[in-house]
Every structure is written in structure tokens, then in C-alpha cells.
Design an enzyme around this catalytic site. Structure first.
Site, PDB file in Angstrom:
ATOM      1  NE  ARG A  43      34.322 -44.828  13.663  1.00  0.00           N
ATOM      2  CZ  ARG A  43      34.511 -46.067  13.167  1.00  0.00           C
ATOM      3  NH1 ARG A  43      35.588 -46.731  13.482  1.00  0.00           N
ATOM      4  NH2 ARG A  43      33.599 -46.612  12.375  1.00  0.00           N
ATOM      5  CE1 TYR A  44      34.267 -39.611  15.040  1.00  0.00           C
ATOM      6  CE2 TYR A  44      32.612 -41.098  14.117  1.00  0.00           C
ATOM      7  CZ  TYR A  44      33.814 -40.418  14.004  1.00  0.00           C
ATOM      8  OH  TYR A  44      34.567 -40.559  12.865  1.00  0.00           O
TER       9      TYR A  44
ATOM     10  NE  ARG B 297      29.180 -38.136  14.475  1.00  0.00           N
ATOM     11  CZ  ARG B 297      30.135 -37.424  15.076  1.00  0.00           C
ATOM     12  NH1 ARG B 297      29.929 -36.932  16.282  1.00  0.00           N
ATOM     13  NH2 ARG B 297      31.305 -37.221  14.490  1.00  0.00           N
TER      14      ARG B 297
ATOM     15  CB  CYS C 259      25.030 -53.335  -0.808  1.00  0.00           C
ATOM     16  SG  CYS C 259      25.921 -52.956   0.701  1.00  0.00           S
TER      17      CYS C 259
ATOM     18  CB  CYS D 242      31.324 -50.369  -4.167  1.00  0.00           C
ATOM     19  SG  CYS D 242      29.673 -49.679  -3.967  1.00  0.00           S
TER      20      CYS D 242
ATOM     21  CB  CYS E 259      32.975 -52.109  -0.396  1.00  0.00           C
ATOM     22  SG  CYS E 259      32.100 -52.112   1.177  1.00  0.00           S
TER      23      CYS E 259
ATOM     24  NE  ARG F 190      31.282 -50.684   8.188  1.00  0.00           N
ATOM     25  CZ  ARG F 190      30.536 -49.575   8.293  1.00  0.00           C
ATOM     26  NH1 ARG F 190      29.502 -49.400   7.492  1.00  0.00           N
ATOM     27  NH2 ARG F 190      30.805 -48.668   9.202  1.00  0.00           N
TER      28      ARG F 190
ATOM     29  CG  ASP G 100      38.157 -45.877   4.312  1.00  0.00           C
ATOM     30  OD1 ASP G 100      38.740 -44.960   4.917  1.00  0.00           O
ATOM     31  OD2 ASP G 100      36.917 -45.907   4.152  1.00  0.00           O
TER      32      ASP G 100
ATOM     33  CG  ASP H 172      36.572 -43.020   8.746  1.00  0.00           C
ATOM     34  OD1 ASP H 172      36.373 -42.937   9.975  1.00  0.00           O
ATOM     35  OD2 ASP H 172      35.701 -42.840   7.887  1.00  0.00           O
TER      36      ASP H 172
ATOM     37  CE  LYS I 190      33.180 -39.917   8.160  1.00  0.00           C
ATOM     38  NZ  LYS I 190      33.269 -41.123   8.785  1.00  0.00           N
TER      39      LYS I 190
HETATM   40  S1  SF4 Z   1      30.507 -49.036  -0.387  1.00  0.00           S
HETATM   41 FE1  SF4 Z   1      30.180 -51.068   0.506  1.00  0.00          FE
HETATM   42  S2  SF4 Z   1      28.538 -50.765   2.026  1.00  0.00           S
HETATM   43 FE2  SF4 Z   1      28.481 -49.011   0.586  1.00  0.00          FE
HETATM   44  S3  SF4 Z   1      27.029 -49.622  -1.040  1.00  0.00           S
HETATM   45 FE3  SF4 Z   1      29.085 -50.145  -1.746  1.00  0.00          FE
HETATM   46  S4  SF4 Z   1      29.290 -52.310  -1.145  1.00  0.00           S
HETATM   47 FE4  SF4 Z   1      27.603 -51.484   0.074  1.00  0.00          FE
END
Ligand code: SF4
Length: 359
Positions: free
Chosen positions: A93-94, A97, A106, A110, A113, A115, A274, A311, A318
């Protein structure tokens, strides 16, 4: 919760959560479609700290029927990874980097999340040929200076595999530094073993951005893990997501960053949440977030505060949530965000057309 402290295996199912008293049995039918769509995983250490579904850890990790409620501006790829992915596993994206996503596993999943449509036990990991192709891409881009390993959580790789991958990246002449984004040291500190620490010792500087949202996530095991990573020569940075019902007050965030500072973790990013599907119950408005950040500025020196960033949806990168990158709100509560190329974007963005999920 009683009886959980000796458990070593992660908690992965609704039945296990009910058995631990973390979700009421009466809610299981309503939660079944949530669990079918979005992975559940809590480490025993995290589960043991949850008192109920509305405390800061319960909110972050226990499934809720609200996750099935979506709004038109939400997007399965909220920060636009896919449009910047020239090779599987790479997000470029940048200018200088690049992200490398070797796996989508993971230690915890979460509920907010960004993603969430791609992480989970069914999430793909890169095969050896795909890793080779990703490294060849990085080697062929001489303007790159930094590779950021994310995912998923790169510390879920076996230490030997992680060490080999970091070594191959460090061997690319134009790559000056490496960064890993991880929740492991806080939510699964037992994974920070001598073998893992050895894998982090590389010929080029390595930094680690630690995802931590509330001071209650930090216990003595997390402090020990963070100290060991610091002793291995890794620079520690913080990443926090601003979440309604978890850390949406200046006092809560102050306490978190003071606790992280004690652990040697430098302030880095405070992310505005997000527009991931089904995460509306976690989102504050930019006005609410800015008011909290302003209040933090009254008690903290600038160097003690992470940057409050968003973002821009669609993959535009970002930006700090402050002028000259931010204008508004207008009479309808909409903002304008200026990306690093000087182009302006509406926030919230116009509703997205249905699209395929994944990176
Ligand atoms: S935010 Fe998403 S990618 Fe990050 S630790 Fe939690 S579940 Fe995993």
C-alpha cells in the site's frame, strides 16, 4: 472463572463457553449462526479473566448476536487489502514498506477484527512456493525498506519457521528493518519461549507492535513475556483499537498506556475502528473519538500518546484524525479525509456494492 485456570487448550466452541459459564445456555441458539460465520478462540489466560460478556475482555472476545447486524457502509475488506495485493500474502500500500501475511491464524479471535472475513482456523496459510513468490516480489522492489509481518498473528508460526522467514527477509539487501504485529505476548504469553526469542534475534533491527486494548489484559505473565522480547533486542510499540464499551474513555486509555510504558512498550497507534461487517456496536463517531483524544492531550505529553489514526476505507492508507487530514463534520455528520496523495474521501463512505470476501 472457576476451574479454568488449569486449562491449557484454547476455548473454541459455544459449548465450551457455556460450560465455563461465559455465555448463558439460553443464548446458544442465537449464537450458533455467529459461531458458524466468525471463528471463536480464547486462550485459557484470557477466558479466566472474563467476569461477564460486558466487561472489557468479554466484549472483545465473546460472540454476540449483534455481529450478524450489518450496515451499508461496512465492507468485508474494510481497509482495502485486496486492491493492493500484487502477489498472494503481500499487501503493498505504501512506497517503502509492505505487509507480508504468512498465515491467518490468531491466538484469540477479536469480535471487532478488521480481517474477520479471512482469519480463523479455515484461513489460508501461505504454502512454501507462495512464500517464495512473496519473497521474490519483495526482493524485486528495491524501494522497500521495511517488511511488516501480520496476518493473522505471525507469532503463531512455529519458531523455527518464523526464524527462517525473518532470516530470509533480513538477507534481502534493501530491507533495513522488520516489524511484527502480534497479540501473542499479552493474550498467550506462554508462547514466548526461548525458541521464539531466538527466532527474533536477527542481523537487522526487529520491532514488534503489540495489540493491547485494556490494562486488564496485562498481567505478570504478559509483563514477563514483553520484558523477554525487549531483552532479545526487539523494539516494542503499542497498537490499540478505540472500542465502544471497552476503552472509550480518557481515563481507561491513560491507564492502559501507563501500564504499557511500565512494560517498555512505546506508544504508536490508536486506531479508530474499521468498518468491518457486524462490528457496529464497537464503533464510536469520529467526534467522540476526537473528544477522548483531546482529553488525553490535557494530561499526557505528546510523546506519551500514540497517534490517533484511521485507515481510509477502500485502501487509501492510514491518516491522523486531525487537520490537515480531517475536515468536518458537515450537517449530516459526514467527514472528509485527505489521503497522503492529497485526495479527499468521504467518511463514512458511500455504501459498498456486494463483493467477494477475502484478501
Ligand atoms: S484483530 Fe484480528 S488479526 Fe488481530 S489478533 Fe484480533 S482476530 Fe487476529
Amino acid at each position: 472463572m472457576a476451574g479454568i485456570s488449569t486449562r491449557r487448550a484454547p476455548v473454541r466452541t459455544l459449548a465450551e463457553l457455556a460450560a465455563l459459564g461465559l455465555v448463558p445456555a439460553a443464548d446458544l441458539a442465537a449464537l450458533a449462526p455467529v459461531a458458524a460465520r466468525y471463528a471463536i478462540r480464547l486462550t485459557p489466560a484470557v477466558a479466566a479473566k472474563i467476569a461477564h460478556s460486558y466487561d472489557p475482555l468479554g466484549r472483545q472476545f465473546l460472540p454476540s448476536p449483534a455481529e450478524l447486524a450489518t450496515s451499508p457502509e461496512e465492507n468485508p475488506d474494510p481497509i482495502g487489502d485486496a486492491v493492493h495485493s500484487p502477489v498472494k500474502g503481500i499487501v503493498h500500500r505504501y512506497h517503502d514498506r509492505v505487509l507480508l501475511k504468512p498465515l491467518h491464524i490468531c491466538p484469540v479471535y477479536c469480535r471487532f477484527c478488521f480481517r474477520r472475513e479471512v482469519v480463523g482456523p479455515g484461513g489460508e496459510s501461505l504454502t512454501a512456493p507462495e512464500i517464495n513468490a512473496a519473497l521474490a516480489y519483495i526482493a524485486g522492489q528495491p524501494q522497500l525498506r521495511e517488511v511488516i509481518l501480520t496476518g493473522g498473528d505471525p507469532l503463531m508460526l512455529a519458531p523455527a519457521k518464523l526464524g527462517a522467514l525473518l532470516r530470509r527477509l533480513a538477507e534481502i539487501a534493501h530491507i533495513e528493518r522488520l516489524r511484527l504485529h502480534s497479540r501473542v505476548p499479552v493474550v498467550d504469553p506462554e508462547r514466548v519461549t526461548p525458541a521464539l526469542l531466538a527466532s527474533l534475534r536477527q542481523a537487522k533491527p526487529v520491532r514488534m507492535a503489540i495489540h493491547c486494548n485494556h490494562a486488564s489484559e496485562l498481567d505478570s505473565a504478559a509483563y514477563t513475556a514483553l520484558a523477554a522480547i525487549g531483552d532479545a533486542g526487539v523494539g516494542l510499540l503499542s497498537q490499540t483499537v478505540l472500542l465502544k464499551g471497552v476503552n472509550d474513555s480518557a481515563e481507561t486509555l491513560s491507564e492502559l498506556w501507563r501500564a504499557l510504558a511500565v512494560a517498555g512498550v512505546a506508544p504508536y497507534y490508536l486506531h479508530h475502528p474499521d468498518l468491518a461487517p457486524g462490528t457496529g456496536t464497537f464503533r464510536l463517531t469520529i467526534a467522540q473519538g476526537s473528544a477522548i483524544y483531546l482529553a488525553l492531550g490535557e494530561v499526557h505529553a505528546p510523546a506519551e500518546l500514540p497517534r490517533y489514526v484511521l485507515d481510509i476505507p477502500g485502501g487509501f492508507g492510514k491518516v491522523p484524525l486531525a487537520p490537515p487530514h480531517l475536515e468536518g463534520p458537515d450537517g449530516q455528520g459526514r467527514y472528509r479525509l485527505r489521503d497522503r496523495h492529497g485526495n479527499w474521501h468521504l467518511y463514512p463512505p458511500p455504501p459498498v456494492a456486494p463483493q467477494q470476501t477475502g484478501c
